[in-house]
Design a protein around this motif. Structure first.
Motif, PDB file in Angstrom:
ATOM      1  N   ALA A 109      37.625  26.930 -12.493  1.00 32.90           N
ATOM      2  CA  ALA A 109      36.595  27.210 -11.500  1.00 32.90           C
ATOM      3  C   ALA A 109      35.260  26.605 -11.911  1.00 32.90           C
ATOM      4  O   ALA A 109      34.540  26.022 -11.084  1.00 32.90           O
ATOM      5  CB  ALA A 109      36.461  28.715 -11.290  1.00 32.90           C
ATOM      6  N   ALA A 110      34.918  26.736 -13.191  1.00 31.75           N
ATOM      7  CA  ALA A 110      33.658  26.186 -13.684  1.00 31.75           C
ATOM      8  C   ALA A 110      33.664  24.656 -13.616  1.00 31.75           C
ATOM      9  O   ALA A 110      32.650  24.033 -13.262  1.00 31.75           O
ATOM     10  CB  ALA A 110      33.395  26.655 -15.106  1.00 31.75           C
ATOM     11  N   LEU A 111      34.785  24.051 -13.925  1.00 32.12           N
ATOM     12  CA  LEU A 111      34.882  22.585 -13.857  1.00 32.12           C
ATOM     13  C   LEU A 111      34.764  22.096 -12.419  1.00 32.12           C
ATOM     14  O   LEU A 111      34.036  21.139 -12.131  1.00 32.12           O
ATOM     15  CB  LEU A 111      36.210  22.115 -14.463  1.00 32.12           C
ATOM     16  CG  LEU A 111      36.322  22.180 -15.986  1.00 32.12           C
ATOM     17  CD1 LEU A 111      37.763  21.931 -16.423  1.00 32.12           C
ATOM     18  CD2 LEU A 111      35.386  21.160 -16.639  1.00 32.12           C
ATOM     19  N   GLU A 112      35.473  22.749 -11.509  1.00 35.67           N
ATOM     20  CA  GLU A 112      35.457  22.309 -10.116  1.00 35.67           C
ATOM     21  C   GLU A 112      34.118  22.579  -9.440  1.00 35.67           C
ATOM     22  O   GLU A 112      33.850  22.052  -8.353  1.00 35.67           O
ATOM     23  CB  GLU A 112      36.601  22.971  -9.349  1.00 35.67           C
ATOM     24  CG  GLU A 112      37.976  22.473  -9.787  1.00 35.67           C
ATOM     25  CD  GLU A 112      39.113  23.012  -8.930  1.00 35.67           C
ATOM     26  OE1 GLU A 112      38.841  23.581  -7.861  1.00 35.67           O
ATOM     27  OE2 GLU A 112      40.274  22.857  -9.348  1.00 35.67           O
ATOM     28  N   ALA A 113      33.260  23.377 -10.069  1.00 32.17           N
ATOM     29  CA  ALA A 113      31.919  23.616  -9.539  1.00 32.17           C
ATOM     30  C   ALA A 113      30.964  22.481  -9.906  1.00 32.17           C
ATOM     31  O   ALA A 113      29.836  22.419  -9.386  1.00 32.17           O
ATOM     32  CB  ALA A 113      31.372  24.938 -10.066  1.00 32.17           C
ATOM     33  N   LEU A 114      31.388  21.564 -10.780  1.00 33.07           N
ATOM     34  CA  LEU A 114      30.555  20.435 -11.184  1.00 33.07           C
ATOM     35  C   LEU A 114      30.594  19.335 -10.129  1.00 33.07           C
ATOM     36  O   LEU A 114      31.649  19.087  -9.537  1.00 33.07           O
ATOM     37  CB  LEU A 114      31.032  19.886 -12.527  1.00 33.07           C
ATOM     38  CG  LEU A 114      30.991  20.856 -13.716  1.00 33.07           C
ATOM     39  CD1 LEU A 114      31.686  20.242 -14.924  1.00 33.07           C
ATOM     40  CD2 LEU A 114      29.556  21.229 -14.045  1.00 33.07           C
ATOM     41  N   PRO A 115      29.484  18.655  -9.876  1.00 21.92           N
ATOM     42  CA  PRO A 115      29.432  17.590  -8.865  1.00 21.92           C
ATOM     43  C   PRO A 115      30.439  16.478  -9.147  1.00 21.92           C
ATOM     44  O   PRO A 115      30.532  15.977 -10.266  1.00 21.92           O
ATOM     45  CB  PRO A 115      27.997  17.064  -8.979  1.00 21.92           C
ATOM     46  CG  PRO A 115      27.227  18.210  -9.529  1.00 21.92           C
ATOM     47  CD  PRO A 115      28.166  18.894 -10.482  1.00 21.92           C
TER      48      PRO A 115
END
Length: 214
Positions: A109-115
């Protein structure tokens, strides 16, 4: 493809290449993340040429931030979509510094929140940097999974879900690399080289090609 053939397929790929690895060059989870971001619609060779000059100058999120978009563009302008990628990289670095202490989070989730980071990029980072049994379905893996009958599906999510079910657990970590390399160098899009394919006896691709003559 039944379970026995699936196991035999990966046993064969393992025998040929016991330790498969990404062709992107990196020395940390951060460098891998940036390389994968830059690799969209670009070749690994092109990305490696750029990062060989970039990483000695900026190999942490803070250093990349200090470089800035314009500074970063000077290193990656040979890569397709470099302006958009520079914007995504700098904003990603800002988030990593402000929210994650300058570290790449081992969390989907944290990775996919990155641009610029979608499911495929997150899967690559989770698998390659953190050892998780994920499979990032790119065009090569999508093609191989459908052609061979290993995990046929109409879209990448269906193929990914099927692969996670049919790939024996002992092969899950390396399956991503085996399949992508096989698609890149043997099971090519326009001219699959079936005549020297090690898994050809197991493959269910109907239109198998013959060796070129001459």
């Amino acid at each position: 493809m039944n379970a026995a053939k699936s196991r035999a397929l990966f046993e064969t790929l393992r025998e040929v290449n016991p330790a498969p690895a990404t062709e992107l060059e990196y020395s940390s989870p951060f460098e891998l993340l940036i390389a994968v971001l830059l690799s969209a619609q670009a070749t690994d060779i092109g990305v490696n040429k750029a990062t060989r000059k970039l990483y000695p100058v900026a190999h942490t999120p803070q250093q990349m931030l200090e470089l800035g978009e314009e500074g970063l563009i000077g290193y990656i302008k040979t890569i397709g979509l470099y302006k958009t990628k520079a914007k995504h990289v700098i904003e990603t670095c800002r988030i990593l510094v402000e929210r994650h202490g300058g570290k790449v989070p081992p969390d989907r989730a944290a990775l996919e929140a990155l641009p610029g980071v979608g499911r495929k990029t997150a899967n690559v980072v989770l698998n390659t940097a953190f050892g998780e049994p994920t499979i990032a379905v790119d065009t090569h893996i999508f093609r191989v999974a459908n052609r061979t009958g290993l995990a046929p599906g109409k879209n990448v999510q269906i193929v990914e879900d099927k692969l996670l079910k049919v790939v024996p657990r002992e092969f899950l970590h390396d399956a991503h690399h085996w399949l992508i390399l096989h698609g890149r160098y043997v099971c090519k899009a326009r001219k699959p080289e079936c005549w020297h394919c090690v898994i050809e006896p197991l493959c269910e691709f109907r239109d198998k090609t013959e060796a070129p003559r001459g």
